[in-house]
Write a protein that holds these residues in place. Structure first.
Motif, short mmCIF file in Angstrom:
data_model
loop_
_atom_site.label_atom_id
_atom_site.label_comp_id
_atom_site.label_asym_id
_atom_site.label_seq_id
_atom_site.Cartn_x
_atom_site.Cartn_y
_atom_site.Cartn_z
N PRO A 166 0.70 -1.35 0.15
CA PRO A 166 0.01 0.02 0.08
C PRO A 166 0.83 1.23 -0.02
N LEU A 167 2.16 1.11 0.46
CA LEU A 167 2.91 2.34 0.44
C LEU A 167 3.35 2.60 -1.11
N HIS A 168 3.24 1.74 -1.90
CA HIS A 168 3.71 1.69 -3.41
C HIS A 168 2.57 1.68 -4.41
N GLY A 169 2.49 0.69 -5.14
CA GLY A 169 1.32 0.62 -6.30
C GLY A 169 0.21 0.31 -5.72
N PRO B 169 -0.53 15.51 -3.93
CA PRO B 169 -1.15 14.04 -4.61
C PRO B 169 0.00 13.52 -5.40
N ASN B 170 -0.16 12.18 -5.12
CA ASN B 170 1.07 11.52 -6.27
C ASN B 170 0.10 10.72 -7.36
N VAL B 171 0.81 10.02 -8.05
CA VAL B 171 -0.03 9.45 -9.31
C VAL B 171 -1.25 8.65 -8.95
N ASP C 134 -1.28 23.38 7.27
CA ASP C 134 0.08 23.47 7.56
C ASP C 134 0.69 22.14 7.53
N TYR C 135 0.05 21.18 8.16
CA TYR C 135 0.59 19.65 8.34
C TYR C 135 1.62 19.18 7.12
N PHE C 136 0.50 19.33 6.04
CA PHE C 136 1.01 18.99 4.44
C PHE C 136 1.65 19.90 3.84
N GLU D 82 4.12 21.79 5.50
CA GLU D 82 5.45 21.69 6.15
C GLU D 82 6.13 20.61 5.77
N ARG D 83 5.33 19.16 5.58
CA ARG D 83 6.12 18.11 5.02
C ARG D 83 6.24 17.94 3.41
N ARG D 84 5.64 18.92 2.99
CA ARG D 84 5.63 19.03 1.56
C ARG D 84 4.96 17.67 0.76
N VAL E 101 -3.39 6.43 10.68
CA VAL E 101 -4.26 6.76 9.29
C VAL E 101 -3.35 7.66 8.53
N LYS E 102 -3.23 7.28 7.14
CA LYS E 102 -2.24 8.22 6.39
C LYS E 102 -3.58 8.56 5.33
N LEU E 103 -3.09 10.01 4.60
CA LEU E 103 -3.99 10.30 3.52
C LEU E 103 -3.13 9.22 2.21
N MET E 104 -4.02 8.20 1.89
CA MET E 104 -3.46 7.59 0.81
C MET E 104 -3.39 8.48 -0.63
N GLY E 105 -2.23 8.15 -1.28
CA GLY E 105 -2.18 8.84 -2.49
C GLY E 105 -1.73 10.22 -2.38
N PHE E 106 -1.04 10.42 -1.10
CA PHE E 106 -0.46 11.91 -1.05
C PHE E 106 1.07 11.45 -0.35
N GLY E 107 1.90 12.31 -0.83
CA GLY E 107 3.41 12.31 -0.44
C GLY E 107 4.09 11.37 -1.38
N HIS E 108 5.29 11.68 -1.43
CA HIS E 108 6.40 10.95 -2.40
C HIS E 108 7.69 10.99 -1.61
N ARG E 109 8.50 10.10 -2.02
CA ARG E 109 9.88 10.20 -1.61
C ARG E 109 10.67 11.08 -2.52
N VAL E 110 10.43 11.45 -3.71
CA VAL E 110 11.14 12.33 -4.31
C VAL E 110 10.38 13.42 -4.84
N1 ACO Z 1 -0.28 11.01 4.92
C1 ACO Z 1 -0.03 11.56 6.23
N2 ACO Z 1 1.31 11.87 6.56
C2 ACO Z 1 2.21 11.54 5.79
C3 ACO Z 1 1.98 11.09 4.50
C4 ACO Z 1 0.44 10.77 4.01
N3 ACO Z 1 0.30 10.40 2.97
N4 ACO Z 1 2.98 10.89 3.85
C5 ACO Z 1 3.85 11.38 4.72
N5 ACO Z 1 3.66 11.67 5.85
C6 ACO Z 1 3.98 12.44 6.83
C7 ACO Z 1 5.12 11.25 7.78
O1 ACO Z 1 4.38 10.81 8.69
C8 ACO Z 1 6.17 11.95 8.03
O2 ACO Z 1 5.55 12.95 9.28
P1 ACO Z 1 6.60 13.13 10.58
O3 ACO Z 1 7.72 13.94 10.17
O4 ACO Z 1 5.69 13.82 11.47
O5 ACO Z 1 6.92 11.77 11.02
C9 ACO Z 1 6.50 12.93 7.03
O6 ACO Z 1 5.19 13.12 6.13
C10 ACO Z 1 7.57 12.30 5.91
O7 ACO Z 1 7.13 11.06 5.51
P2 ACO Z 1 7.94 9.80 5.41
O8 ACO Z 1 7.17 8.70 5.66
O9 ACO Z 1 9.18 9.81 6.07
O10 ACO Z 1 8.27 9.94 3.72
P3 ACO Z 1 8.96 8.97 2.80
O11 ACO Z 1 9.48 9.51 1.83
O12 ACO Z 1 9.68 7.70 3.64
O13 ACO Z 1 7.39 8.09 2.28
C11 ACO Z 1 5.44 7.64 0.94
C12 ACO Z 1 6.72 8.35 1.27
C13 ACO Z 1 5.69 6.24 1.32
C14 ACO Z 1 5.03 7.85 -0.59
C15 ACO Z 1 4.63 8.31 2.06
O14 ACO Z 1 4.51 9.58 1.61
C16 ACO Z 1 3.23 7.59 2.35
O15 ACO Z 1 3.13 6.71 3.07
N6 ACO Z 1 2.19 8.10 1.46
C17 ACO Z 1 0.75 7.41 1.28
C18 ACO Z 1 0.86 6.16 0.35
C19 ACO Z 1 1.09 6.57 -1.00
O16 ACO Z 1 0.11 7.09 -1.46
N7 ACO Z 1 2.05 5.65 -1.50
C20 ACO Z 1 2.19 5.98 -3.26
C21 ACO Z 1 3.38 6.57 -3.50
S1 ACO Z 1 3.87 6.83 -5.09
C22 ACO Z 1 3.77 5.42 -5.74
O17 ACO Z 1 4.72 4.23 -5.24
C23 ACO Z 1 3.42 5.31 -7.16
#
Ligand code: ACO
Length: 403
Positions: free
Chosen positions: A240-243, A338-340, A329-331, A333-335, A277-286
């Motif tokens: 779930p953290l990837h595809g 939405p991802n793909v 702010d939460y989103f 600050e952490r930049r 709980v996370k906001l799925m589809g948000f955030g990206h390593r790069v």
């Molecule tokens: N919702 C809420 N908080 C988030 C999210 C999210 N989706 N993503 C990151 N954060 C927070 C983390 O909790 C962390 O907060 P903290 O500093 O208070 O502990 C901070 O943002 C940094 O996040 P990391 O997990 O360290 O970032 P990382 O680069 O390791 O993870 C990832 C990237 C796995 C994509 C993450 O953003 C995530 O879990 N997203 C949700 C799952 C998702 O959509 N995955 C698809 C990625 S794209 C792909 O594979 C095609």
């Protein structure tokens, strides 16, 4: 792109020092000429071509060729490639027993990965990684057969009979018919659906050293063949953290809708990390600015749903969620953007794919990238078996004595 002056050969020399880098945040595992990403600027380029230019002007197979061989194909090269792939779509009849042995409740990603591993058993003696003819042939086999396997995983889960590929159709149209066609009934291709699926597949074709591609490379570095490497890559993609996030996004949207909770309340739960709980589809390593693929998918979602005449309250919910999160702010600050995966599920759903097929569609999209990366590794004389170090934190030496 700023890397030209780096002598990469020095980076592979053993220094005698071991760094600890959880998640390989700062460690390059390879050099590569395939895909360029600038995460701060939101740039993605396949072999130097911006994704925005590729996305709306190429076919899936044209991009596959580009990724694998480094140049756009000529019209003749593309026609020959397309023809070769059409000729290899059939699965061995015996492989159908494989599908019937699995429960209809099986997750299609598990079916896909297992079937790809099983596929290699039909090509004993033809999977020599040092034989360029085998390598080329198995790329064609995989591109031709993965969509058929995927469609059979779908048909199996809905209890319908498998269809044979219709090789008069294009790659994408054939796939749509295999999924949605019904025996002995004519199937009419919907051009809106066809073009939308092609776009989504193209957007997924490669994304440099993500977890599944790194898995494909790691397995490949042992000398394992393409079937073994890609089967492992499919498993890595399923998380779930990837595809698997595209499936998780739809599940999340459905849960928000059914809970009767406001979107604001859900965002609060994410911020407070309630139950993890996370906001799925948000955030990206790069990507720390925006994911250029997400922009294209969001635009397509509106267009495709309108053209298909589908109204889905989940799309409105997704937009509201995005708007609230981006202003928070939460989103910020952490930049987190939405991802793909954020909007793809809404489109797949509108096309009629069940949620559990979403990551399978990602896998078909990503296949050319995996094949290109495997081939690059295979041809690189500097390739070594991937073998990370560890920092041992367990007990030192102990005298053996039972408690
Ligand atoms: N919702 C809420 N908080 C988030 C999210 C999210 N989706 N993503 C990151 N954060 C927070 C983390 O909790 C962390 O907060 P903290 O500093 O208070 O502990 C901070 O943002 C940094 O996040 P990391 O997990 O360290 O970032 P990382 O680069 O390791 O993870 C990832 C990237 C796995 C994509 C993450 O953003 C995530 O879990 N997203 C949700 C799952 C998702 O959509 N995955 C698809 C990625 S794209 C792909 O594979 C095609």
């Amino acid at each position: 792109d700023g890397h030209a002056s780096i002598d990469f050969s020095t980076l592979t020399r053993q220094t005698g020092h071991t760094g600890l880098d959880y998640g390989f945040v700062n460690t390059a595992s390879t050099k590569s000429e395939i895909t360029f990403i600038d995460g701060d600027k939101g740039i993605l380029r396949y072999r130097g071509y911006p994704i925005e230019q590729i996305a709306n002007s190429c076919s899936y197979l044209e991009v596959a060729w580009l990724l694998i061989y480094g140049e756009l194909p000529s019209a003749t090269e593309l026609a020959e490639f397309d023809e070769k792939i059409r000729r290899h779509t059939l699965l061995h009849e015996d492989l159908k027993h494989f599908f019937s042995a699995l429960p209809h409740t099986a997750h299609p990603m598990s079916v896909l990965s297992s079937a790809v591993a099983a596929l290699s058993t039909y090509y004993e003696g033809e999977t020599d990684v040092n034989n360029p003819e085998h390598v080329e042939l198995n790329m064609v086999r995989m591109l031709a057969k993965l969509p058929v396997i995927a469609a059979y995983a779908h048909k199996k889960s809905v209890g319908q009979a498998f269809l044979y590929p219709d090789n008069s159709l294009s790659f994408v149209d054939n796939f749509l018919k295999l999924n949605f066609g019904v025996h002995s009934e004519p199937y009419e291709i919907n051009p809106v659906m066809s073009r939308a699926l092609e776009l989504l597949l193209i957007l997924h074709e490669d994304h440099e050293q993500n977890a599944s591609t790194s898995t494909v490379r790691l397995v490949g570095s042992t000398g394992a063949n393409q079937f073994a490497s890609i089967s492992a890559g499919i498993q890595a993609l399923s998380g779930p953290l990837h595809g698997g996030a595209n499936e998780a996004v739809l599940t999340m949207l459905g849960q928000i809708r059914d809970s009767g909770q406001s979107v604001q309340r859900f965002v609060e739960r994410v911020k407070n990390k309630e139950d993890g709980v996370k906001l799925m589809g948000f955030g990206h390593r790069v990507y720390k600015n925006y994911d250029p693929r997400a922009k294209l998918v969001k635009a397509a979602a509106d267009e495709v749903l309108t053209e298909l005449g589908v109204t889905d309250p989940l799309l409105d919910l997704a937009k509201e969620l995005e708007e609230i999160a981006l202003a928070d702010d939460y989103f910020q600050e952490r930049r987190l953007y939405p991802n793909v995966d954020f909007y793809t599920g809404v489109i797949y759903k509108a096309m009629g794919f069940p949620t559990r097929m979403f990551t399978v569609l990602f896998a078909i999209g990503r296949l050319p990238g995996w094949l290109a990366q495997w081939r690059e590794l295979n041809l690189d004389p500097q390739t070594k078996i991937g073998r990370p170090q560890q920092l041992y934190t367990g007990s030192r030496e102990r005298e053996f004595r039972r408690n």
